[in-house]
Design a protein around this motif. Sequence first.
Motif, short mmCIF file in Angstrom:
data_model
loop_
_atom_site.label_atom_id
_atom_site.label_comp_id
_atom_site.label_asym_id
_atom_site.label_seq_id
_atom_site.Cartn_x
_atom_site.Cartn_y
_atom_site.Cartn_z
N MET A 23 1.02 -1.14 0.09
CA MET A 23 -0.19 -0.01 -0.10
C MET A 23 1.01 1.20 -0.09
SD MET A 23 -2.87 0.99 2.56
CE MET A 23 -3.87 -0.44 2.30
N VAL A 24 0.47 2.20 -0.93
CA VAL A 24 1.13 3.53 -1.08
C VAL A 24 0.31 4.70 -0.84
CG1 VAL A 24 2.89 4.98 -2.38
CG2 VAL A 24 2.96 2.38 -2.42
N VAL A 25 0.64 5.54 0.00
CA VAL A 25 -0.37 7.03 0.16
C VAL A 25 0.33 8.11 -0.46
CG1 VAL A 25 -1.16 8.60 1.73
CG2 VAL A 25 -1.31 5.88 2.18
N LEU A 26 -0.55 8.64 -1.33
CA LEU A 26 0.08 10.12 -2.01
C LEU A 26 -0.85 11.01 -1.50
CD1 LEU A 26 -0.25 7.50 -4.25
CD2 LEU A 26 1.08 9.33 -5.81
N SER A 27 -0.28 12.21 -0.98
CA SER A 27 -0.89 13.34 -0.56
C SER A 27 -0.48 14.42 -1.26
CB SER A 27 -0.64 13.68 0.69
OG SER A 27 -1.25 14.59 1.19
N ALA A 28 -1.38 15.51 -1.64
CA ALA A 28 -1.29 16.85 -2.48
C ALA A 28 -1.26 18.14 -1.54
CB ALA A 28 -2.20 16.96 -3.37
N ASP A 29 -0.19 18.07 -0.61
CA ASP A 29 0.45 19.14 0.16
C ASP A 29 -0.93 19.33 1.20
OD1 ASP A 29 1.93 21.25 1.16
OD2 ASP A 29 0.78 22.71 -0.16
N LEU A 30 -1.54 18.18 1.61
CA LEU A 30 -2.83 18.35 2.50
C LEU A 30 -2.67 17.32 3.82
CD1 LEU A 30 -5.57 19.20 0.44
CD2 LEU A 30 -4.77 20.72 2.01
N THR A 31 -1.09 16.91 4.04
CA THR A 31 -1.08 15.62 4.73
C THR A 31 -1.69 15.80 6.01
OG1 THR A 31 1.14 15.58 3.43
CG2 THR A 31 0.85 14.29 5.43
N GLU A 32 -1.48 17.07 6.44
CA GLU A 32 -2.17 17.11 8.07
C GLU A 32 -3.59 17.07 7.87
OE1 GLU A 32 -0.67 18.95 11.33
OE2 GLU A 32 -2.57 17.81 11.71
N SER A 33 -4.31 18.17 6.75
CA SER A 33 -5.68 18.14 6.89
C SER A 33 -6.43 16.78 6.63
CB SER A 33 -6.06 19.10 6.13
OG SER A 33 -5.64 20.14 6.24
N THR A 34 -5.82 15.92 5.91
CA THR A 34 -6.38 14.59 5.37
C THR A 34 -5.93 13.49 6.36
OG1 THR A 34 -4.70 14.09 3.89
CG2 THR A 34 -6.40 15.41 2.89
N VAL A 55 0.99 20.56 -4.74
CA VAL A 55 0.00 20.73 -5.04
C VAL A 55 -0.39 20.54 -6.56
CG1 VAL A 55 -1.72 22.61 -4.90
CG2 VAL A 55 0.21 22.79 -3.69
N ALA A 56 -0.42 19.23 -6.99
CA ALA A 56 -0.48 18.86 -8.44
C ALA A 56 -1.31 17.36 -8.39
CB ALA A 56 0.98 18.52 -8.79
N GLU A 57 -2.41 17.66 -8.32
CA GLU A 57 -3.41 16.48 -8.26
C GLU A 57 -3.50 15.74 -9.46
OE1 GLU A 57 -4.29 19.59 -7.51
OE2 GLU A 57 -4.31 19.74 -5.38
N GLN A 58 -3.35 16.35 -10.54
CA GLN A 58 -3.04 15.32 -11.89
C GLN A 58 -2.18 14.65 -12.00
OE1 GLN A 58 -3.90 18.37 -15.28
NE2 GLN A 58 -5.10 19.58 -13.98
N ASN A 59 -1.00 15.16 -11.61
CA ASN A 59 0.23 14.03 -11.71
C ASN A 59 0.10 13.17 -10.44
OD1 ASN A 59 2.87 13.50 -12.35
ND2 ASN A 59 3.53 14.53 -10.52
N MET A 60 -0.39 13.55 -9.42
CA MET A 60 -0.63 12.68 -8.51
C MET A 60 -1.56 11.58 -8.88
SD MET A 60 -2.08 13.04 -4.57
CE MET A 60 -3.72 13.87 -4.81
N ALA A 61 -2.59 11.85 -9.70
CA ALA A 61 -3.49 10.60 -9.95
C ALA A 61 -2.96 9.51 -11.15
CB ALA A 61 -4.80 11.16 -10.63
N GLY A 62 -2.20 10.38 -12.01
CA GLY A 62 -1.29 9.67 -12.94
C GLY A 62 -0.22 8.64 -12.02
#
Lengths: 290, 290
Positions: B1-12, B30-37
């Motif tokens: 399992m891998v977790v990816l976060s888009a600069d909201l690690t604390e809030s999420t 802050v790059a959600e498109q790249n994160m999804a890819g």
Amino acid sequence: MTISDLEALELEATANMLRRDIIRMLVSAGSGHAGGPLGMAEVFTALYFRVMRHDPENPDWAERDRLVLSNGHICAVRYAAMARSGYFPVDELLTYRKIDSRLQGHPHNLSLPGLENTGGPLGQGLSQAIGRCLAARMDDKRYRVFCAMSDGEHDEGQTWEALMFAGNHKLRNLTTLLDRNNIQIDGHTEDVFPLEPLRAKYEAVKWHVIEIDGHNIRQIVEACEEAKAVYEKPTAIICHTVPGKGVDYMENEPEWHGKAPSAEMGERALEQLRTEGERIRKEIAKLRGL
Amino acid sequence: MVVLSADLTESTRTLEFSKRYPERFVEAGVAEQNMAGMAAGLAMEGKIPFVSSFAVFSPGRNWDQIRVSICYSNANVKIAGSHTGLTTGGDGATHQALEDIAMTRCLPNMVVLAPCDSVETKKATLAAARHSGPVYIRFARDKTPVVTTEATPFEIGKASVFREGSHATIIACGTMVYLALEAAEALAEAGFSVRVVNNPSIKPLDVDVIVAAAKETGAIVTCEEHQVCGGLGGAVAEAVSTRFPVPMEIVGIGDIFGESGEPQELWRKYGLTVERVAGAVRAVIERKGS
């Protein structure tokens, strides 16, 4: 690692064969993209027939090098290279873009073993390639990840998200082959949405950049070798190409980006490509002293 | 399992994972498109990536990447969207995801889960990890009353009856389940027997439980903290109208953006109240008789 004159010529002959496959596929489909696939024939030849570690009999081989095609619309060249290297029967190429075919108009990973990725909407491939690089790093795997991209897709924000990520993370197992053919659908890239200075942009986001003649097989192979030796950065190989290469009426014409030739125009293209193929064969014979 | 976060690690709340398993945590910026890819690429190499952000950004901002790189590729990626609904509060309409169910449930291969409390959220997260294929999980931001226990069954594709009743059924998801139970209680005092169904699996939908509710109670009200357009109500209406049409009302956000405010104030202003739900139930019961 340099390659012999004979090997270079033999690979040129293969590229010429892929070009003829592409024309036949486009004529048969009645639609599709001509410019990009023809322009990337040498790059895909070098990847499939010289550079990549892969096994057409075993497309899911865990140690294989991965190739992600980001600008999915040039998939005709990938299909041709895959068929000619043994992934599926060459006859199947003529099902391209037709109903019930495994060769979708834009590639779909689940349709065809060995295809690796789904692509079409521009800018999505590099991110997927990065995901594969990260997985290799986590699992200490040795495979390399190649990503073929277009210049036009550098208009997309996602491409830059991905470029910055890869540079920041020093993804040395990542090599991109960028088709710098200077055209996109609406015209020349420097008129539609200028990208220059492209090399400086890449270097600013911490990439190693190699610029080559994308029709020179030897340069493509050598650039891929150099990329392997660069340990601290991902490598972008900017391949300067002529869109529509090998067909006089298509070369450098933006209108042939997304168009298929008629049967008659296709025959003209095939004639030119056959003449070029003949020339290569004669040179090969000369080198062999036949 | 891998977790990816888009600069909201604390809030999420992915911070804990990043501390405990830094080698399997990816800060995407802050790059959600790249994160999804990247998640798609990781999944294709056998990882189970969870991408985490506010739902307005993911799936809001990277829907095309979710559609093509993840869903069309059937990549085993889990999308965790937090801060859904008006209860996001003071941040205002830009950050209140009210469209995320609509934009995910229309995607082939996608599973859509909207758990109703923290206990069910844990079960939904584990079920998502075990499921092979893309899953979207919808999280709320505000503290939500706990209505389930460890023993409450949870299964993808299953709804459960939380309260029996015969005059009408309220089908709710997420934060609205508690409100639905309150409405049923209020209606009981007025002499109405109302069934309450917790429907955390918006896709696949538990058609059996819904059709049984239509047949046995003859009237349905749905309730969600989401736009009426394309949400849970739409999903239920698709099942009811084609299998066993009965009078229906859909309680949700009426084609309007939210605003800043306290969660309870916003629910009042935008009509997510016990009175509104109870009124809708009375209305369908009345229509049933006509």
